[in-house]
Scaffold this motif. Structure first.
Motif, PDB file in Angstrom:
ATOM      1  N   SER A   8      -2.613  -3.616   4.559  1.00  0.00           N
ATOM      2  CA  SER A   8      -1.765  -3.290   3.417  1.00  0.00           C
ATOM      3  C   SER A   8      -1.647  -4.516   2.518  1.00  0.00           C
ATOM      4  N   LEU A   9      -1.291  -4.265   1.261  1.00  0.00           N
ATOM      5  CA  LEU A   9      -1.083  -5.350   0.304  1.00  0.00           C
ATOM      6  C   LEU A   9      -0.113  -4.878  -0.768  1.00  0.00           C
ATOM      7  N   LYS A  10       0.922  -5.692  -1.027  1.00  0.00           N
ATOM      8  CA  LYS A  10       1.905  -5.409  -2.081  1.00  0.00           C
ATOM      9  C   LYS A  10       2.489  -4.002  -1.937  1.00  0.00           C
ATOM     10  N   GLY A  11       2.750  -3.618  -0.694  1.00  0.00           N
ATOM     11  CA  GLY A  11       3.372  -2.328  -0.426  1.00  0.00           C
ATOM     12  C   GLY A  11       2.427  -1.145  -0.418  1.00  0.00           C
ATOM     13  N   HIS A  12       1.138  -1.384  -0.599  1.00  0.00           N
ATOM     14  CA  HIS A  12       0.148  -0.304  -0.600  1.00  0.00           C
ATOM     15  C   HIS A  12      -0.576  -0.272   0.750  1.00  0.00           C
ATOM     16  N   GLU A  45     -11.877 -12.243   1.926  1.00  0.00           N
ATOM     17  CA  GLU A  45     -11.365 -11.056   2.605  1.00  0.00           C
ATOM     18  C   GLU A  45     -10.866 -10.072   1.550  1.00  0.00           C
ATOM     19  N   PRO A  46     -11.618  -8.986   1.312  1.00  0.00           N
ATOM     20  CA  PRO A  46     -11.294  -8.088   0.207  1.00  0.00           C
ATOM     21  C   PRO A  46      -9.909  -7.459   0.293  1.00  0.00           C
ATOM     22  N   LEU A  47      -9.418  -7.191   1.504  1.00  0.00           N
ATOM     23  CA  LEU A  47      -8.142  -6.511   1.632  1.00  0.00           C
ATOM     24  C   LEU A  47      -6.956  -7.411   1.284  1.00  0.00           C
ATOM     25  N   LEU A  48      -7.222  -8.686   1.014  1.00  0.00           N
ATOM     26  CA  LEU A  48      -6.181  -9.605   0.554  1.00  0.00           C
ATOM     27  C   LEU A  48      -6.291  -9.899  -0.941  1.00  0.00           C
ATOM     28  N   MET A  49      -7.280  -9.330  -1.609  1.00  0.00           N
ATOM     29  CA  MET A  49      -7.531  -9.625  -3.022  1.00  0.00           C
ATOM     30  C   MET A  49      -6.813  -8.625  -3.915  1.00  0.00           C
ATOM     31  N   GLU A  50      -5.968  -9.132  -4.822  1.00  0.00           N
ATOM     32  CA  GLU A  50      -5.220  -8.259  -5.717  1.00  0.00           C
ATOM     33  C   GLU A  50      -6.148  -7.481  -6.651  1.00  0.00           C
ATOM     34  N   ASN A  51      -7.258  -8.087  -7.068  1.00  0.00           N
ATOM     35  CA  ASN A  51      -8.175  -7.389  -7.973  1.00  0.00           C
ATOM     36  C   ASN A  51      -8.937  -6.272  -7.263  1.00  0.00           C
ATOM     37  N   HIS A  52      -9.154  -6.451  -5.970  1.00  0.00           N
ATOM     38  CA  HIS A  52      -9.718  -5.332  -5.208  1.00  0.00           C
ATOM     39  C   HIS A  52      -8.735  -4.176  -5.198  1.00  0.00           C
TER      40      HIS A  52
END
Length: 402
Positions: A214-218, A180-187
């Motif tokens: 969202s991820l890490k506040g983004h 799942e790309p929206l959970l990948m930090e490198n994405h």
């Protein structure tokens, strides 16, 4: 003498870099090849780009031959389908002049990278190679894992290879899949790097389960608004409890809410829906399409089909004939009553042709029941209760399911 060389060219080997979660490079995501063209974790990606394997594929295409790595597209075309090769050639027509030599400048125009297998769902037809969440089930079933925590560990190295070799600088588009790309930090790092470079002209394409935005506040919705061309394709196989069964770990209400947000802003996010058709949901395709279009923001030509062919026990070919006839009638009626673009219609036609091409019900029924019983037991689910119309033909008794 007239030139008899057939047009077997595909633009992708001249402009496109595709990597799997282990760093393996293939000609594209639709390849049938088992052997990679190289590995960007172990080798220099610039050297891979014009190695003998890559050059052979380009040379064969120039000479009117069908590369063995590309049989899936050519076989699809022989069946009357609009193939990925044809679609990409049309999309990248402005670069067709590049297809003259077996070597190509290392200026990647289209990137398709799977950083790792991080995914919060464990879909029935999936496995640990594409979802780390499957690792817990494998441990319960005493099935060996390649990586103890289930996560492929090469994402940072793959990202470094992209940055080191300035891959992002020449891009016209990038495709993020998964896991799942929206959970990948490198994405997220890639997206933020494009943001820092103000490369808002890069086309963004996604396949996502849309469970998180969202991820890490983004906030992805806010970041995407900066880009001129965003295309978010969402995997939706059914609705309600059936959806949650097929895609274990999902919450239909959450995905539905995100889906409405996306399609209510279709001019920004250009959303589409992909129904991954397996024996679980084939009977409910029309029902699912009606439920989605009833939202008032989703149209039938927003929805395409793709087919699960492996594992065999989940293939639509193992449905009993009586259900196949019902499905064929329903899909035929749907096509008769709706005028669809050629690509979307070809997917429905291909689905019907594939489903009715072989009958593997007796061959796979018992293995399906056995496997489903095991997973129902450890996931505390019930196939019979969720799919009563199928339970008549696949009676999965599971005392520990709820």
């Amino acid at each position: 003498m007239a030139n008899t060389i057939r047009d077997t060219k595909c633009i992708l080997p001249w402009i496109h870099l595709h990597t799997h979660t282990n760093g393996n490079v293939h000609v594209c995501c639709n390849t049938n090849a088992t052997e990679p063209l190289g590995n960007i974790v172990k080798e220099n990606v610039v050297e891979i780009w014009n190695n003998e394997k890559y050059k052979k594929i380009r040379s064969q295409m120039i000479n009117g031959e069908e590369p063995s790595d590309c049989k899936n597209c050519f076989n699809s075309e022989r069946m009357g389908m609009y193939s990925k090769r044809q679609r990409e050639n049309e999309t990248w027509k402005h670069l067709e002049h590049l297809m003259l030599s077996d070597t190509a400048d290392f200026a990647i125009k289209h990137l398709d990278i799977n950083f790792n297998n991080i995914c919060n769902f464990k879909c029935r037809y999936c496995d640990p190679s594409l979802s780390h969440s499957w690792a817990a089930d494998y441990k319960k079933l005493n099935i060996p894992l390649v990586f103890e925590n289930g996560v492929t560990p090469y994402a940072d190295q793959m990202y470094e290879a992209l940055v080191k070799n300035n891959v992002l600088d020449s891009l016209e588009s990038v495709f993020f899949c998964g896991g799942e790309p929206l959970l990948m930090e490198n994405h997220l790092e890639t997206l933020l790097e494009l943001d820092r470079k103000q490369r808002y002209d890069v086309k963004l394409l996604y396949i996502t389960n849309l469970s998180k935005l969202s991820l890490k506040g983004h906030d992805y919705l806010e970041i995407w608004k900066k880009f001129s061309d965003v295309n978010v394709h969402v995997s939706i196989d059914c609705t309600g409890p059936k959806f949650e069964y097929i895609r274990n770990g999902s919450k239909w209400d959450t995905v539905y809410s995100n889906l409405i947000t996306l399609f209510s802003n279709r001019e920004i996010y250009k959303p589409k829906i992909g129904i991954t058709v397996s024996m679980f949901n084939a009977l409910y395709i029309v029902e699912t399409i009606k439920a989605l279009t009833a939202t008032g923001v989703i149209n039938i030509d927003d929805i395409a089909l793709q087919i699960v062919k492996n594992p065999n026990i989940y293939s639509v070919q193992m449905l009993p004939q009586i259900l196949k006839k019902q499905i064929t009638l329903e899909i035929t009626e749907l096509l008769d009553n709706n005028e669809l673009p050629i690509f979307f219609k070809s997917r429905y036609d291909h689905f019907l042709n594939y489903m009715n091409h072989a009958d593997t019900y007796e061959e796979n029924k018992n293995e399906f029941i056995k496997t489903t019983h095991m997973l129902d037991s450890i996931r505390h689910e019930s196939f019979n209760n969720t799919f009563p119309e199928l339970a008549e033909f696949f009676d999965v008794k599971c005392n520990s399911a709820i």
